[in-house]
Design a protein around this motif. Structure first.
Motif, PDB file in Angstrom:
ATOM      1  N   TYR A   1       0.936  -1.349  -0.185  1.00  0.00           N
ATOM      2  CA  TYR A   1      -0.041  -0.095  -0.036  1.00  0.00           C
ATOM      3  C   TYR A   1       0.807   1.286  -0.074  1.00  0.00           C
ATOM      4  CZ  TYR A   1      -2.906   3.852   1.978  1.00  0.00           C
ATOM      5  OH  TYR A   1      -3.388   4.896   2.234  1.00  0.00           O
ATOM      6  N   ASN A   2       0.549   2.266  -0.797  1.00  0.00           N
ATOM      7  CA  ASN A   2       1.203   3.672  -0.747  1.00  0.00           C
ATOM      8  C   ASN A   2       2.448   3.386  -0.944  1.00  0.00           C
ATOM      9  OD1 ASN A   2       0.924   6.177  -0.708  1.00  0.00           O
ATOM     10  ND2 ASN A   2       1.431   6.260   1.273  1.00  0.00           N
ATOM     11  N   LEU A   3       2.846   2.579  -2.121  1.00  0.00           N
ATOM     12  CA  LEU A   3       4.350   2.482  -2.506  1.00  0.00           C
ATOM     13  C   LEU A   3       4.954   3.031  -3.932  1.00  0.00           C
ATOM     14  CD1 LEU A   3       5.420  -1.206  -1.321  1.00  0.00           C
ATOM     15  CD2 LEU A   3       5.732   1.042  -0.177  1.00  0.00           C
ATOM     16  N   LEU A   4       3.725   3.597  -4.470  1.00  0.00           N
ATOM     17  CA  LEU A   4       3.818   4.074  -5.868  1.00  0.00           C
ATOM     18  C   LEU A   4       4.296   5.547  -5.906  1.00  0.00           C
ATOM     19  CD1 LEU A   4       0.908   2.371  -7.846  1.00  0.00           C
ATOM     20  CD2 LEU A   4       3.272   1.651  -7.564  1.00  0.00           C
ATOM     21  N   SER A   5       5.518   5.836  -5.927  1.00  0.00           N
ATOM     22  CA  SER A   5       6.120   7.206  -5.821  1.00  0.00           C
ATOM     23  C   SER A   5       5.961   8.137  -6.842  1.00  0.00           C
ATOM     24  CB  SER A   5       7.666   7.136  -5.598  1.00  0.00           C
ATOM     25  OG  SER A   5       8.326   6.689  -6.593  1.00  0.00           O
ATOM     26  N   ASN A   6       5.658   7.588  -8.130  1.00  0.00           N
ATOM     27  CA  ASN A   6       5.444   8.356  -9.242  1.00  0.00           C
ATOM     28  C   ASN A   6       4.082   8.125  -9.809  1.00  0.00           C
ATOM     29  OD1 ASN A   6       5.314   5.763 -10.223  1.00  0.00           O
ATOM     30  ND2 ASN A   6       6.352   5.832 -12.217  1.00  0.00           N
ATOM     31  N   TYR A   7       3.208   7.865  -8.934  1.00  0.00           N
ATOM     32  CA  TYR A   7       1.709   7.800  -9.286  1.00  0.00           C
ATOM     33  C   TYR A   7       1.237   8.958  -9.898  1.00  0.00           C
ATOM     34  CZ  TYR A   7      -3.220   6.567  -8.827  1.00  0.00           C
ATOM     35  OH  TYR A   7      -4.414   6.381  -9.245  1.00  0.00           O
ATOM     36  N   ASP A   8       1.289  10.237  -9.268  1.00  0.00           N
ATOM     37  CA  ASP A   8       0.870  11.481  -9.748  1.00  0.00           C
ATOM     38  C   ASP A   8       1.541  12.032 -11.051  1.00  0.00           C
ATOM     39  OD1 ASP A   8      -1.205  11.261  -7.751  1.00  0.00           O
ATOM     40  OD2 ASP A   8       0.111  12.422  -6.509  1.00  0.00           O
ATOM     41  N   GLN A   9       2.679  11.486 -11.296  1.00  0.00           N
ATOM     42  CA  GLN A   9       3.450  12.037 -12.515  1.00  0.00           C
ATOM     43  C   GLN A   9       2.807  11.243 -13.934  1.00  0.00           C
ATOM     44  OE1 GLN A   9       7.440  11.067 -11.596  1.00  0.00           O
ATOM     45  NE2 GLN A   9       7.403  11.623  -9.643  1.00  0.00           N
ATOM     46  N   ILE A  10       1.967  10.291 -13.800  1.00  0.00           N
ATOM     47  CA  ILE A  10       1.237   9.681 -14.893  1.00  0.00           C
ATOM     48  C   ILE A  10       0.189  10.594 -15.425  1.00  0.00           C
ATOM     49  CG2 ILE A  10       0.419   7.629 -15.855  1.00  0.00           C
ATOM     50  CD1 ILE A  10       1.943   6.064 -13.830  1.00  0.00           C
ATOM     51  N   ASP A  11       0.050  10.958 -16.843  1.00  0.00           N
ATOM     52  CA  ASP A  11      -0.996  11.815 -17.136  1.00  0.00           C
ATOM     53  C   ASP A  11      -2.173  10.684 -17.523  1.00  0.00           C
ATOM     54  OD1 ASP A  11      -2.802  13.314 -18.628  1.00  0.00           O
ATOM     55  OD2 ASP A  11      -1.691  13.686 -20.434  1.00  0.00           O
ATOM     56  N   ARG A  12      -3.181  10.907 -16.753  1.00  0.00           N
ATOM     57  CA  ARG A  12      -4.494  10.141 -16.874  1.00  0.00           C
ATOM     58  C   ARG A  12      -5.595  10.867 -17.639  1.00  0.00           C
ATOM     59  NH1 ARG A  12      -1.820   8.337 -12.466  1.00  0.00           N
ATOM     60  NH2 ARG A  12      -1.516   5.915 -12.757  1.00  0.00           N
ATOM     61  N   THR A  13      -5.374  11.955 -18.418  1.00  0.00           N
ATOM     62  CA  THR A  13      -6.689  12.725 -18.846  1.00  0.00           C
ATOM     63  C   THR A  13      -6.955  11.899 -19.971  1.00  0.00           C
ATOM     64  OG1 THR A  13      -4.891  14.252 -20.053  1.00  0.00           O
ATOM     65  CG2 THR A  13      -5.662  14.869 -17.854  1.00  0.00           C
ATOM     66  N   ASP A  14      -8.202  12.407 -20.408  1.00  0.00           N
ATOM     67  CA  ASP A  14      -8.825  11.862 -21.635  1.00  0.00           C
ATOM     68  C   ASP A  14      -8.646  10.522 -22.143  1.00  0.00           C
ATOM     69  OD1 ASP A  14     -10.658  12.421 -23.776  1.00  0.00           O
ATOM     70  OD2 ASP A  14      -9.114  13.437 -25.059  1.00  0.00           O
ATOM     71  N   ILE A  15      -8.653   9.601 -20.883  1.00  0.00           N
ATOM     72  CA  ILE A  15      -8.298   8.090 -21.142  1.00  0.00           C
ATOM     73  C   ILE A  15      -9.239   7.403 -22.278  1.00  0.00           C
ATOM     74  CG2 ILE A  15      -8.622   5.871 -20.244  1.00  0.00           C
ATOM     75  CD1 ILE A  15      -6.265   7.425 -19.037  1.00  0.00           C
ATOM     76  N   LYS A  16     -10.532   7.850 -22.445  1.00  0.00           N
ATOM     77  CA  LYS A  16     -11.425   7.368 -23.437  1.00  0.00           C
ATOM     78  C   LYS A  16     -10.915   7.351 -24.955  1.00  0.00           C
ATOM     79  CE  LYS A  16     -16.510   6.927 -24.515  1.00  0.00           C
ATOM     80  NZ  LYS A  16     -17.785   7.304 -24.268  1.00  0.00           N
ATOM     81  N   SER A  17     -10.624   8.966 -24.974  1.00  0.00           N
ATOM     82  CA  SER A  17     -10.366   8.978 -26.288  1.00  0.00           C
ATOM     83  C   SER A  17      -9.086   8.615 -26.756  1.00  0.00           C
ATOM     84  CB  SER A  17     -10.076  10.509 -26.451  1.00  0.00           C
ATOM     85  OG  SER A  17      -9.648  11.257 -27.748  1.00  0.00           O
ATOM     86  N   ARG A  18      -8.074   8.264 -25.877  1.00  0.00           N
ATOM     87  CA  ARG A  18      -6.990   7.711 -26.076  1.00  0.00           C
ATOM     88  C   ARG A  18      -7.073   6.129 -26.534  1.00  0.00           C
ATOM     89  NH1 ARG A  18      -1.998   9.478 -21.852  1.00  0.00           N
ATOM     90  NH2 ARG A  18      -2.625  11.769 -21.752  1.00  0.00           N
ATOM     91  N   ILE A  19      -8.130   5.569 -25.833  1.00  0.00           N
ATOM     92  CA  ILE A  19      -8.323   4.020 -26.387  1.00  0.00           C
ATOM     93  C   ILE A  19      -9.011   4.277 -27.613  1.00  0.00           C
ATOM     94  CG2 ILE A  19     -10.018   2.195 -25.690  1.00  0.00           C
ATOM     95  CD1 ILE A  19      -9.749   2.860 -22.768  1.00  0.00           C
ATOM     96  N   LEU A  20      -9.947   4.961 -27.965  1.00  0.00           N
ATOM     97  CA  LEU A  20     -10.601   5.004 -29.207  1.00  0.00           C
ATOM     98  C   LEU A  20      -9.587   5.345 -30.395  1.00  0.00           C
ATOM     99  CD1 LEU A  20     -13.966   6.929 -28.419  1.00  0.00           C
ATOM    100  CD2 LEU A  20     -13.591   4.495 -28.624  1.00  0.00           C
ATOM    101  N   ASN A  21      -8.728   5.867 -30.004  1.00  0.00           N
ATOM    102  CA  ASN A  21      -7.467   6.459 -31.119  1.00  0.00           C
ATOM    103  C   ASN A  21      -6.113   5.271 -31.093  1.00  0.00           C
ATOM    104  OD1 ASN A  21      -8.149   9.029 -32.592  1.00  0.00           O
ATOM    105  ND2 ASN A  21      -8.798   9.465 -30.304  1.00  0.00           N
ATOM    106  N   ASN A  22      -6.353   4.366 -30.336  1.00  0.00           N
ATOM    107  CA  ASN A  22      -5.306   3.060 -30.255  1.00  0.00           C
ATOM    108  C   ASN A  22      -3.934   3.594 -29.822  1.00  0.00           C
ATOM    109  OD1 ASN A  22      -7.244   1.239 -31.646  1.00  0.00           O
ATOM    110  ND2 ASN A  22      -7.043   2.527 -33.402  1.00  0.00           N
ATOM    111  N   TYR A  23      -4.122   4.595 -28.820  1.00  0.00           N
ATOM    112  CA  TYR A  23      -2.861   5.210 -28.024  1.00  0.00           C
ATOM    113  C   TYR A  23      -2.292   4.091 -27.415  1.00  0.00           C
ATOM    114  CZ  TYR A  23      -0.024   7.886 -24.983  1.00  0.00           C
ATOM    115  OH  TYR A  23       0.964   8.370 -24.195  1.00  0.00           O
ATOM    116  N   PHE A  24      -2.800   3.139 -26.702  1.00  0.00           N
ATOM    117  CA  PHE A  24      -2.250   2.261 -25.730  1.00  0.00           C
ATOM    118  C   PHE A  24      -1.717   0.824 -26.672  1.00  0.00           C
ATOM    119  CE2 PHE A  24      -5.134   4.546 -23.251  1.00  0.00           C
ATOM    120  CZ  PHE A  24      -4.305   5.277 -22.289  1.00  0.00           C
ATOM    121  N   ASP A  25      -0.553   0.327 -26.032  1.00  0.00           N
ATOM    122  CA  ASP A  25      -0.025  -1.031 -26.865  1.00  0.00           C
ATOM    123  C   ASP A  25      -0.828  -2.000 -26.143  1.00  0.00           C
ATOM    124  OD1 ASP A  25       1.988   0.056 -28.449  1.00  0.00           O
ATOM    125  OD2 ASP A  25       3.120   0.407 -26.733  1.00  0.00           O
TER     126      ASP A  25
END
Length: 268
Positions: A1-25
């Protein structure tokens, strides 16, 4: 629990749009039975899909079976080439660097589901209890083989004595060294005869033979942890061997790498 030091550095905006545009491997549903958010978008994208099913049951959800690669805890049998077993795992920075070579106890005082022994309010006190013990007892509860307790013992240099580990299905607990743990149980489970059976076993494990063995040993000399190690010095090597195995095979990093590797092989 609570070990992810870089959690807030990851951009999580507009996830749905990214999925629809095949952004993620790769898109991972970390608990598919509890959350299927963006399921339609993800499974209709060109991304590789991973479903993790870590629930306390042996069933496979057929509705999602052919939508990606399926990792199932408590996998009893497997007739599908896209279904793989998965274990619990631990962060590597939780694993001790070296074992305690002078533990105070032969058997750890915490007994599974004997809630009067669940006395630890601080995480480090709980870990120290395993570090101060040569062996720890565990067994199947509710019909499910997986238990975080195994990993808590192993990462703290305590040797698990797991009842009926030889009956564990082949596709369950695949990352644990089941053959080694079974051999250890065969060799050292006699120490359990030193303890009053109703205190350390659930009712379903109580047999006449356990009471007989306990009564037979009642007036024999009991081992202290010091005398036990003096008589059986190999347990120190066993502890060290299990700790090194844990560092190499039971970490979150190792499990994720294995999961990604299986996924890429399947999609190829």
């Amino acid at each position: 629990y609570n070990l992810l030091s870089n959690y807030d550095q990851i951009d999580r905006t507009d996830i749905k749009s990214r999925i629809l545009n095949n952004y993620f491997d790769i898109i991972i549903f970390g608990s598919i039975r509890r959350s299927s958010r963006f399921f339609e978008e993800a499974t209709n994208s060109k991304s590789k899909i991973i479903f993790i099913d870590g629930e306390d049951n042996i069933t496979i959800d057929n509705k999602i079976l052919n939508k990606g690669v399926y990792f199932k805890r408590e996998l009893i049998s497997n007739e599908h080439d896209n279904v793989y077993p998965i274990n619990c795992c631990i962060p590597k920075n939780k694993i001790i660097h070296k074992i305690n070579t002078r533990p105070k106890l032969v058997l750890a005082p915490l007994i599974p589901h004997r809630y009067s022994t669940y006395i630890y309010s601080k995480e480090q006190d709980y870990y120290k209890m395993w570090q101060d013990s040569i062996f720890g007892l565990s067994y199947v509860h509710g019909g499910w083989w997986e238990a975080v307790r195994y990993y808590e013992m192993l990462m703290n240099g305590c040797i698990p004595l797991i009842l009926n580990i030889d009956k564990c299905p082949e596709k369950t607990l695949t990352k644990l060294p089941k053959k080694l743990l079974f051999d250890i149980f065969k060799q050292y489970s006699w120490i359990l005869n030193k303890y009053f059976p109703p205190f350390i076993y659930k009712k379903k494990f109580l047999t006449f033979s356990k009471f007989y063995l306990y009564l037979n040993d009642l007036f024999k000399k009991k081992h202290t942890s010091e005398s036990f190690i003096k008589r059986y010095p190999e347990v120190i090597q066993i502890k060290e061997k299990l700790l090194e195995y844990t560092k190499a095979n039971l970490t979150t990093e190792h499990i994720v790498k294995s999961m990604i590797s299986d996924t890429l092989k399947y999609y190829k």
